[in-house]
Design an enzyme around this catalytic site. Structure first.
Site, PDB file in Angstrom:
ATOM      1  N   HIS A 378       5.296 -40.736 -81.849  1.00 56.85           N
ATOM      2  CA  HIS A 378       4.936 -42.079 -81.377  1.00 56.85           C
ATOM      3  C   HIS A 378       3.476 -42.243 -80.994  1.00 56.85           C
ATOM      4  O   HIS A 378       3.080 -43.333 -80.588  1.00 56.85           O
ATOM      5  CB  HIS A 378       5.783 -42.467 -80.163  1.00 56.85           C
ATOM      6  CG  HIS A 378       7.162 -42.937 -80.521  1.00 56.85           C
ATOM      7  ND1 HIS A 378       7.446 -44.224 -80.900  1.00 56.85           N
ATOM      8  CD2 HIS A 378       8.333 -42.265 -80.572  1.00 56.85           C
ATOM      9  CE1 HIS A 378       8.739 -44.336 -81.152  1.00 56.85           C
ATOM     10  NE2 HIS A 378       9.296 -43.165 -80.973  1.00 56.85           N
ATOM     11  N   LYS A 569       1.125 -56.276 -72.708  1.00 56.96           N
ATOM     12  CA  LYS A 569       1.445 -54.900 -73.101  1.00 56.96           C
ATOM     13  C   LYS A 569       1.013 -54.000 -71.947  1.00 56.96           C
ATOM     14  O   LYS A 569       0.399 -54.478 -70.984  1.00 56.96           O
ATOM     15  CB  LYS A 569       0.713 -54.511 -74.395  1.00 56.96           C
ATOM     16  CG  LYS A 569      -0.782 -54.852 -74.369  1.00 56.96           C
ATOM     17  CD  LYS A 569      -1.455 -54.568 -75.703  1.00 56.96           C
ATOM     18  CE  LYS A 569      -1.143 -55.603 -76.756  1.00 56.96           C
ATOM     19  NZ  LYS A 569      -0.320 -55.146 -77.837  1.00 56.96           N
ATOM     20  N   ARG A 570       1.313 -52.704 -72.020  1.00 58.34           N
ATOM     21  CA  ARG A 570       0.849 -51.818 -70.957  1.00 58.34           C
ATOM     22  C   ARG A 570      -0.680 -51.887 -70.860  1.00 58.34           C
ATOM     23  O   ARG A 570      -1.372 -52.070 -71.860  1.00 58.34           O
ATOM     24  CB  ARG A 570       1.301 -50.377 -71.252  1.00 58.34           C
ATOM     25  CG  ARG A 570       2.759 -50.116 -70.931  1.00 58.34           C
ATOM     26  CD  ARG A 570       3.106 -50.336 -69.465  1.00 58.34           C
ATOM     27  NE  ARG A 570       2.592 -49.316 -68.611  1.00 58.34           N
ATOM     28  CZ  ARG A 570       3.323 -48.394 -67.983  1.00 58.34           C
ATOM     29  NH1 ARG A 570       4.639 -48.404 -68.110  1.00 58.34           N
ATOM     30  NH2 ARG A 570       2.770 -47.489 -67.218  1.00 58.34           N
ATOM     31  N   LYS A 575      -5.848 -50.072 -75.532  1.00 59.72           N
ATOM     32  CA  LYS A 575      -5.359 -51.405 -75.932  1.00 59.72           C
ATOM     33  C   LYS A 575      -6.432 -52.479 -75.703  1.00 59.72           C
ATOM     34  O   LYS A 575      -6.265 -53.622 -76.100  1.00 59.72           O
ATOM     35  CB  LYS A 575      -4.072 -51.744 -75.173  1.00 59.72           C
ATOM     36  CG  LYS A 575      -2.903 -50.830 -75.600  1.00 59.72           C
ATOM     37  CD  LYS A 575      -1.633 -51.140 -74.842  1.00 59.72           C
ATOM     38  CE  LYS A 575      -0.511 -50.153 -75.119  1.00 59.72           C
ATOM     39  NZ  LYS A 575       0.195 -50.389 -76.397  1.00 59.72           N
ATOM     40  N   LYS A 681       6.952 -59.377 -82.535  1.00 62.54           N
ATOM     41  CA  LYS A 681       7.683 -60.414 -81.787  1.00 62.54           C
ATOM     42  C   LYS A 681       6.898 -61.730 -81.813  1.00 62.54           C
ATOM     43  O   LYS A 681       7.470 -62.807 -81.998  1.00 62.54           O
ATOM     44  CB  LYS A 681       7.920 -59.950 -80.338  1.00 62.54           C
ATOM     45  CG  LYS A 681       8.897 -58.801 -80.241  1.00 62.54           C
ATOM     46  CD  LYS A 681       8.812 -58.058 -78.906  1.00 62.54           C
ATOM     47  CE  LYS A 681       9.543 -56.718 -79.016  1.00 62.54           C
ATOM     48  NZ  LYS A 681       9.267 -55.801 -77.920  1.00 62.54           N
TER      49      LYS A 681
END
Length: 843
Positions: A378, A569-570, A575, A681
């Site tokens: 992952h 998101k986290r 990110k 999504k």
């Protein structure tokens, strides 16, 4: 909350979530009243909203139980190959609405509850999220369970029943504060304790080599108590099981070690054993090498493998007597999927059981183990890879350490024979890493112990083959696969965006719910004015509803006709929420310097949790809230720009914000995000993506056409080239005036007037230690955001792009992902066969 529908509107409303017959409504009402009667204790005649929620949950559960029993009978009679999905995280969210949708009960329940003078949405809001995960990995596991049931696979999810899930996030003075998530405080109507299947798990002790074989003795025992949760497929009467283990101390725990006088102390010590399932480690993409974490990993693996072997041996409904004793056929009947390296101990544990307990020959056991296990990787971030100290293993799992050493020796002998003299290759490929502190590399263990290794998006799987596991790929290229992630269309379209689901169903029928590729049919309606208008109308309704929710929850008033620009998101440096912050500051400075100019109004929403020990992530949250504080209170800005931090982002909040979003930010540095599933999504819910060519964004651009996303910035090869050249943030700072102004403002305390030095660590990191090269993509990002503004000013063209994105999102269904796992890794075929419902006789 939306205004309740009038009686007439309720009757007229078409919905793909289940047509309600009058008989169904009457039955639901009767069942609800019966449960309510038994919920209320004798001396209390007034029901609370929570009583109503429990009565409804039990009513819906009644519809599950018969199907659940029948499904398990069906599996025992047909004896299919069983799939075991092992994950330390299952981020399930709420269960009530998802169950109603999958059983086709939602309209009947809605109508029955309405007739009783209650509001279904209000009851749904009472349910606690089951937050037994951090982010993508745990939510993926939840989507996969839904798809495996919908595809009729004999599948089981195995994990830990954490007493406290991911913490609740409170924002206090702009800072994240963590609160324990006591999600079980009021009980959980969806689980069933199964004490009759309680199993022992051993820790510590020592290993004895005897003529009869190896014995692991003098261990400390903890009991694993299973709790089963039903997992319904979509309208196929299949109900699979998620089994979560809870740690219990045995009755004699520590008592034998104490004198009579210390009886109280011994009983109190039971907590030490039960702490194993107390709390979820709140780290996402970061490895924390604590003994308790290793105990959790072994606890779930040891209990699960005993359960798997019991089921393999008996394999007859209601029978626990072994009917199979030969393990030759084990890989034909059992597939174990390791969700990341957390359940990696399955490999040495299966070897231990086969060799020490079942007396299978070592080489045969190794062949069985490899054919049974498969590993999903992952992440490529080095800090996320699990590397456990050998000393910890020696103490906690001495037998497993011996097995790992033996497996590693076998593996290295094989490599050395193929590459004589290549010592460096042996070092890279070893499961044991030498050094000041000897460590076990769990990813390498997973690769050698599995017959299949997969990444979770095409670009990620290529990186896995070409860099992270390059040596292993050269050794066994046939092992490596790609399985691009997906999301379940039931929760992420039908449940959270019924308005959109309904207008899609009107145009192309309901087949897309279980075959998302049918959304391609919407391409015929891209220029259909009625459909364009309907899609825009649904989006506007979702925005109005979310704006009302924000006003109620956060006391902020936002402009519902502004662009809803969302990054949820986290919180993590890779990110790049910081890039988003720099854009917000740049927009603010442009508005301030030219207030009379017309600007596209934007509401920038950023949400996500930071790991409690991750200082920089917590500073990023403080920066976002501080920027919002200044911008939102500046009269020159008005409602042209708002910056809002969405507190306590979780599954149930995602279900509200994603359908309302216009723009989805997926802006990680190319080569760092394995896949992303939030991006999918947003796509299926009609938001346009601004993103880098990273993770699944690459395949989204391929499906919809790059011109229908806002793609910007460096590609993987550009990042690599910049690494070779050397990234110098100072150059960008000096050559880009708007970037310099933004950084100077952060640095000088413009956004933190009461504490001017507050963000010195953030500025220092961006200027001198930024692994994720925020400044390198700043210019391209700002320019791309200008293109977003241009398109947003043309609502018709914007909506046409939205329709194209929705139409091209079919690939990103977890049904497609699981079908690929089933055929290419597990060797089973999905089934469209419907099990007869409990009220009909079986075949």
């Amino acid at each position: 909350m939306a205004a309740p529908l009038s009686d007439g509107d309720r009757r007229k409303q078409i919905s793909v979530r289940g047509i309600a017959g009058l008989g169904d409504v009457a039955e639901v009402r009767k069942s609800f009243n019966r449960h309510l009667h038994f919920t209320l204790v004798k001396d209390r005649n007034v029901a609370t909203p929570r009583d109503y929620y429990f009565a409804l949950a039990h009513t819906v559960r009644d519809h599950l139980v018969g199907r659940w029993i029948r499904t398990q009978q069906h599996y025992y009679e047909r004896d299919p190959k069983r799939i075991y999905y092992l994950s330390l995280e299952f981020y399930m969210g709420r269960t009530l609405q998802n169950t109603m949708v999958n059983l086709g009960l939602q309209n009947a329940c809605d109508e029955a509850i309405y007739q009783l003078g209650l509001d279904l949405e209000e009851l749904e809001e009472i349910e606690e999220d089951a937050g037994l995960g951090n982010g993508g990995l745990g939510r993926l596991a939840a989507c996969f369970l839904d798809s495996m049931a919908t595809l009729g696979l004999a599948a089981y999810g195995y994990g830990i029943r954490y007493e406290f899930g991911i913490f609740n996030q409170k924002i206090v003075d702009g800072w994240q504060v963590e609160e324990a998530d006591d999600w079980l405080r009021y009980g959980n109507p969806w689980e069933k304790a199964r004490p009759e299947y309680m199993l022992p798990v051993h820790f510590y002790g020592r290993v004895e080599h005897t003529p009869e074989g190896v014995k692991w003795i003098d261990t400390q025992v903890v009991l694993a108590m299973p709790y089963d949760t039903p997992v319904p497929g979509y309208k196929n009467n299949t109900v699979n099981t998620m089994r979560l283990w809870s740690a219990k101390a045995p009755n004699d725990f520590n008592l034998q070690e104490f004198n009579m006088g210390d009886y109280i102390e011994a009983v109190l010590d039971r907590n030490l054993a039960e702490n194993i399932s107390r709390v979820l480690y709140p780290n996402d993409n970061f490895f924390e090498g604590k003994e308790l974490r290793l105990k959790q990993e072994y606890f779930v693996v040891a209990a699960t493998l005993q359960d798997i072997i019991r089921r393999f041996k008996s394999s007859k409904f209601g029978c626990r007597d072994p009917v199979r004793t030969c393990f030759e056929t084990f890989p034909d009947k059992v597939a174990i999927q390791l969700n990341d390296t957390h359940p990696a101990l399955s490999i040495p544990e299966l070897m231990r059981i086969l060799v020490d307990v079942e007396k299978v020959d070592w080489d045969k056991a190794w062949e069985i183990t490899k054919r049974t296990c498969a590993y999903t990787n992952h992440t490529v971030l080095p800090e996320a890879l699990e590397r456990w100290p050998v000393s910890m293993f020696e103490k906690l799992l001495p037998r497993h350490l011996e097995i790992i050493y033996a497996l590693n020796q076998m593996h290295l002998d094989h490599v050395a024979a193929l590459y004589p003299g290549d010592i460096d290759r042996l070092r890279r490929m070893s499961v044991i890493e030498e050094g000041d502190c000897k460590r076990i590399n769990m990813a390498n263990l997973c690769v050698i112990g599995s017959h299949a290794v997969n990444g979770v998006a095409r670009i990620h799987s290529d990186i896995v083959k070409n860099s992270v596991f390059k040596d292993f790929y050269e050794l066994e290229p046939e092992k490596f696969q790609n399985k691009t992630n997906g999301i379940t269309p039931r929760r992420w379209l039908l449940l959270c965006n019924p308005g959109l689901a309904d207008i899609i169903a009107e145009k192309i029928g309901e087949g897309f719910i279980t075959d998302l590729s049918q959304l391609k049919k919407l391409l015929d309606f891209i220029n259909n004015e009625t459909f364009i208008r309907d899609v825009a109308k649904v989006k506007q309704e979702n925005k109005l509803k979310f704006a009302a929710y924000l006003e109620e929850q956060y006391k902020v008033k936002i402009n519902p006709s502004s662009m809803f620009d969302v990054q949820v998101k986290r919180i993590h440096e890779y990110k790049r929420q910081l890039l988003n912050c720099l854009h917000a500051i740049t927009l603010y400075n442009r508005i301030r310097s030219n207030p009379s100019k017309s600007f596209v109004p934007r509401t920038i929403m950023i949400g996500g949790k930071a790991a409690p020990g991750y200082h920089m992530a917590k500073m990023i949250i403080k920066l976002i809230t501080s920027i919002g504080e200044v911008i939102n209170n500046d009269p020159y800005v008005g409602d042209k720009l708002k910056v809002i931090f969405l507190e306590n982002y979780r599954v149930s909040l995602a279900e509200k914000v994603i359908p309302a979003a216009d723009l989805s930010q997926q802006i990680s540095t190319a080569g760092t995000e394995a896949s992303g599933t939030g991006n999918m999504k947003f796509m299926v819910n009609g938001a346009l993506t601004i993103g880098t060519m990273d993770g699944a964004n690459v395949e989204m651009a391929e499906e919809a056409g790059e011109e229908n996303l806002f793609i910007f910035g460096m590609r993987v090869e550009d990042v690599e080239a910049l690494d070779r050249k050397g990234y110098n943030a100072q150059e960008y700072y000096e050559s880009l005036p708007e970037l310099r102004q933004a950084i100077d403002q952060i640095s000088s305390g413009f956004f933190s007037p009461r504490d001017p030095g507050c963000f010195k660590d953030v500025v220092n990191m961006l200027m001198h230690h930024d692994r994720f090269k925020v400044f390198a993509d700043y210019e391209a990002y700002i320019k791309c955001q200008g293109q977003v503004d241009q398109l947003f000013m043309d609502p018709r063209e914007w909506t046409k792009k939205v329709i194209r994105n929705i139409a091209c999102s079919g690939k990103f269904s977890s049904d497609r992902t699981i079908t690929e796992y089933a055929r290419e890794i597990w060797g089973v075929e999905p089934s469209a066969t419907k099990i007869p419902p409990p009220n009909l006789p079986r075949d």
